[in-house]
Motif scaffolding. Structure first.
Motif, PDB file in Angstrom:
ATOM      1  N   ASP A  77      -4.917   0.476  -8.342  1.00 33.98           N
ATOM      2  CA  ASP A  77      -5.935   0.366  -9.069  1.00 33.98           C
ATOM      3  C   ASP A  77      -6.065  -0.968  -9.412  1.00 33.98           C
ATOM      4  OD1 ASP A  77      -6.513   2.997  -8.477  1.00 33.98           O
ATOM      5  OD2 ASP A  77      -6.306   4.001 -10.552  1.00 33.98           O
ATOM      6  N   TYR A  78      -5.065  -1.407  -9.941  1.00 31.85           N
ATOM      7  CA  TYR A  78      -4.852  -2.891 -10.648  1.00 31.85           C
ATOM      8  C   TYR A  78      -5.080  -3.996  -9.328  1.00 31.85           C
ATOM      9  CZ  TYR A  78      -3.546  -6.785 -13.464  1.00 31.85           C
ATOM     10  OH  TYR A  78      -3.468  -8.249 -13.738  1.00 31.85           O
ATOM     11  N   TRP A  79      -4.297  -4.201  -8.492  1.00 33.51           N
ATOM     12  CA  TRP A  79      -4.109  -5.101  -7.918  1.00 33.51           C
ATOM     13  C   TRP A  79      -5.199  -5.312  -6.747  1.00 33.51           C
ATOM     14  CZ3 TRP A  79      -1.412  -9.109  -9.282  1.00 33.51           C
ATOM     15  CH2 TRP A  79      -0.403  -8.820 -10.174  1.00 33.51           C
ATOM     16  N   GLN A  80      -5.768  -4.035  -6.272  1.00 31.05           N
ATOM     17  CA  GLN A  80      -6.993  -4.265  -5.493  1.00 31.05           C
ATOM     18  C   GLN A  80      -8.066  -4.851  -6.009  1.00 31.05           C
ATOM     19  OE1 GLN A  80      -7.230  -0.677  -2.471  1.00 31.05           O
ATOM     20  NE2 GLN A  80      -6.631   0.216  -4.771  1.00 31.05           N
ATOM     21  N   ALA A 126      -1.567 -11.464  -6.672  1.00 29.04           N
ATOM     22  CA  ALA A 126      -2.492 -10.427  -5.899  1.00 29.04           C
ATOM     23  C   ALA A 126      -2.624 -10.507  -4.458  1.00 29.04           C
ATOM     24  CB  ALA A 126      -4.144 -10.452  -6.527  1.00 29.04           C
ATOM     25  N   ASP A 127      -2.548 -11.659  -4.038  1.00 30.70           N
ATOM     26  CA  ASP A 127      -2.551 -11.659  -2.567  1.00 30.70           C
ATOM     27  C   ASP A 127      -1.179 -11.238  -2.190  1.00 30.70           C
ATOM     28  OD1 ASP A 127      -5.015 -13.061  -2.458  1.00 30.70           O
ATOM     29  OD2 ASP A 127      -4.029 -14.814  -2.292  1.00 30.70           O
ATOM     30  N   MET A 128      -0.028 -11.501  -2.921  1.00 32.26           N
ATOM     31  CA  MET A 128       1.104 -11.019  -2.446  1.00 32.26           C
ATOM     32  C   MET A 128       1.297  -9.566  -2.307  1.00 32.26           C
ATOM     33  SD  MET A 128       4.973 -11.622  -4.040  1.00 32.26           S
ATOM     34  CE  MET A 128       4.612 -10.497  -5.321  1.00 32.26           C
ATOM     35  N   MET A 129       0.764  -8.848  -3.415  1.00 36.81           N
ATOM     36  CA  MET A 129       0.995  -7.236  -3.829  1.00 36.81           C
ATOM     37  C   MET A 129      -0.035  -6.922  -2.680  1.00 36.81           C
ATOM     38  SD  MET A 129       3.025  -6.903  -5.993  1.00 36.81           S
ATOM     39  CE  MET A 129       2.803  -5.296  -6.640  1.00 36.81           C
ATOM     40  N   ASN A 130      -1.129  -7.191  -2.507  1.00 29.86           N
ATOM     41  CA  ASN A 130      -1.891  -6.600  -1.493  1.00 29.86           C
ATOM     42  C   ASN A 130      -1.680  -6.786  -0.043  1.00 29.86           C
ATOM     43  OD1 ASN A 130      -3.915  -5.404  -3.302  1.00 29.86           O
ATOM     44  ND2 ASN A 130      -4.638  -7.525  -3.689  1.00 29.86           N
ATOM     45  N   SER A 131      -0.875  -7.639   0.379  1.00 31.78           N
ATOM     46  CA  SER A 131      -0.382  -7.950   1.852  1.00 31.78           C
ATOM     47  C   SER A 131       0.716  -7.328   2.044  1.00 31.78           C
ATOM     48  CB  SER A 131      -0.255  -9.439   2.142  1.00 31.78           C
ATOM     49  OG  SER A 131       0.533  -9.989   1.217  1.00 31.78           O
ATOM     50  N   SER A 150      -4.005  -1.251   1.043  1.00 33.66           N
ATOM     51  CA  SER A 150      -3.674  -1.801   2.193  1.00 33.66           C
ATOM     52  C   SER A 150      -2.361  -1.759   2.379  1.00 33.66           C
ATOM     53  CB  SER A 150      -4.162  -3.178   2.081  1.00 33.66           C
ATOM     54  OG  SER A 150      -3.457  -3.863   1.180  1.00 33.66           O
ATOM     55  N   ASN A 151      -1.897  -1.791   3.916  1.00 33.52           N
ATOM     56  CA  ASN A 151      -0.507  -1.426   4.332  1.00 33.52           C
ATOM     57  C   ASN A 151       0.466  -0.449   3.628  1.00 33.52           C
ATOM     58  OD1 ASN A 151      -1.151  -3.929   5.778  1.00 33.52           O
ATOM     59  ND2 ASN A 151      -1.064  -5.146   4.029  1.00 33.52           N
ATOM     60  N   THR A 152      -0.127   0.705   3.228  1.00 35.63           N
ATOM     61  CA  THR A 152       0.565   1.676   2.683  1.00 35.63           C
ATOM     62  C   THR A 152       0.741   2.800   3.457  1.00 35.63           C
ATOM     63  OG1 THR A 152      -0.089   1.020   0.372  1.00 35.63           O
ATOM     64  CG2 THR A 152       0.872   3.299   0.492  1.00 35.63           C
ATOM     65  N   ARG A 153       2.195   3.348   3.692  1.00 32.42           N
ATOM     66  CA  ARG A 153       2.352   4.616   4.107  1.00 32.42           C
ATOM     67  C   ARG A 153       2.827   5.602   3.114  1.00 32.42           C
ATOM     68  NH1 ARG A 153       8.042   3.635   7.277  1.00 32.42           N
ATOM     69  NH2 ARG A 153       8.684   1.754   6.149  1.00 32.42           N
ATOM     70  N   LEU A 154       2.262   6.866   3.259  1.00 33.88           N
ATOM     71  CA  LEU A 154       2.761   7.945   2.247  1.00 33.88           C
ATOM     72  C   LEU A 154       3.753   8.764   2.929  1.00 33.88           C
ATOM     73  CD1 LEU A 154       1.835   9.853  -0.074  1.00 33.88           C
ATOM     74  CD2 LEU A 154       0.178  11.017   1.539  1.00 33.88           C
ATOM     75  N   LEU A 155       4.895   8.780   2.067  1.00 37.52           N
ATOM     76  CA  LEU A 155       6.012   9.724   2.605  1.00 37.52           C
ATOM     77  C   LEU A 155       6.136  10.975   1.433  1.00 37.52           C
ATOM     78  CD1 LEU A 155       8.287   6.561   2.223  1.00 37.52           C
ATOM     79  CD2 LEU A 155       7.433   7.495   4.349  1.00 37.52           C
ATOM     80  N   LYS A 156       5.937  11.974   2.268  1.00 34.15           N
ATOM     81  CA  LYS A 156       5.868  13.331   1.485  1.00 34.15           C
ATOM     82  C   LYS A 156       7.179  13.896   1.557  1.00 34.15           C
ATOM     83  CE  LYS A 156       1.899  15.386   1.177  1.00 34.15           C
ATOM     84  NZ  LYS A 156       1.244  15.530  -0.185  1.00 34.15           N
ATOM     85  N   GLY A 157       7.726  14.566   0.624  1.00 31.02           N
ATOM     86  CA  GLY A 157       9.186  15.160   0.445  1.00 31.02           C
ATOM     87  C   GLY A 157      10.151  14.546  -0.541  1.00 31.02           C
ATOM     88  N   GLU A 158      11.331  14.687  -0.070  1.00 25.57           N
ATOM     89  CA  GLU A 158      12.435  14.237  -1.011  1.00 25.57           C
ATOM     90  C   GLU A 158      12.809  12.727  -0.827  1.00 25.57           C
ATOM     91  OE1 GLU A 158      14.316  16.229  -3.247  1.00 25.57           O
ATOM     92  OE2 GLU A 158      12.653  17.914  -2.643  1.00 25.57           O
ATOM     93  N   ALA A 159      12.608  12.307  -2.123  1.00 26.74           N
ATOM     94  CA  ALA A 159      12.735  10.658  -2.203  1.00 26.74           C
ATOM     95  C   ALA A 159      14.089  10.371  -1.573  1.00 26.74           C
ATOM     96  CB  ALA A 159      12.839  10.212  -3.677  1.00 26.74           C
ATOM     97  N   ALA A 160      15.309  10.879  -1.701  1.00 28.24           N
ATOM     98  CA  ALA A 160      16.380  10.072  -1.422  1.00 28.24           C
ATOM     99  C   ALA A 160      16.497  10.181   0.115  1.00 28.24           C
ATOM    100  CB  ALA A 160      17.610  11.152  -1.847  1.00 28.24           C
TER     101      ALA A 160
END
Length: 183
Positions: free
Chosen positions: A61-64, A71-76, A92-102
């Motif tokens: 919400d903030y960096w976009q 901001a350029d770094m965070m968004n890229s 941008s450039n985000t993948r969603l990982l469902k399940g156990e963090a470890a």
């Protein structure tokens, strides 16, 4: 193998945020040219920026909506968010990982040809990863302020964790950037 590096700003009384979520006014006590340069330098080390669900939402919400070199770094940067509840990750450039963090972090650390994994904020996620022995380095900017109340950076879980100081750099703002190897 990729390393997992955690970065946070912490008050002298151990808080990473104030009494309400995203109460981060204490960051202003350390922000300046030196910390901006350090932030950009860290960006060159990041292969994947990892978040928990709540921090991901706030950061996105903030960096976009921001401009400038940070901001350029965070968004890229390549980003990943670990969540059991989030259905989409649209930053941008985000993948969603469902399940156990470890499990996800073990897999991320084995990815070849990439720079290190960094976690900003995400104290609940970090507490889990620290318990699992998956954090390699902790970087903390100690802010010269006592908040008096807030969310602790390190969660009280009854488990002792030892660190080895690798480096300490003072800032003109009075902050200190501490780098610790997790033992």
């Amino acid at each position: 193998m990729r390393r997992l590096v955690v970065w946070n700003v912490m008050s002298l009384d151990g808080c990473f945020e104030g009494t309400t979520p995203w109460s981060l006014d204490h960051h202003a006590t350390v922000w300046g040219d030196e910390l901006e340069a350090f932030s950009l330098q860290q960006g060159d080390e990041i292969g994947t920026l990892l978040f928990g669900c709540r921090t991901y939402k706030g950061m996105a919400d903030y960096w976009q909506n921001e401009t400038g070199s940070i901001a350029d770094m965070m968004n890229s940067l390549e980003k990943a968010v670990i969540s059991r509840t989030l259905e989409t990750a649209n930053w941008s450039n985000t993948r969603l990982l469902k399940g156990e963090a470890a499990e996800h972090v073990r897999a991320l650390k084995k990815e070849t040809g990439k720079r290190d994994i960094f976690v900003f904020g995400s104290s609940n996620l970090v507490a889990t990863l620290l318990r699992e022995g998956l954090v390699d380095e902790y970087r903390i900017c100690l802010a010269p302020i006592v908040l008096g109340a807030g969310s602790p950076l390190f969660k009280p879980d009854g488990i002792q964790k030892n660190f080895e100081l690798m480096r300490a750099d003072t800032l003109e703002t009075g902050g200190v950037v501490l780098r610790y190897k997790c033992l």
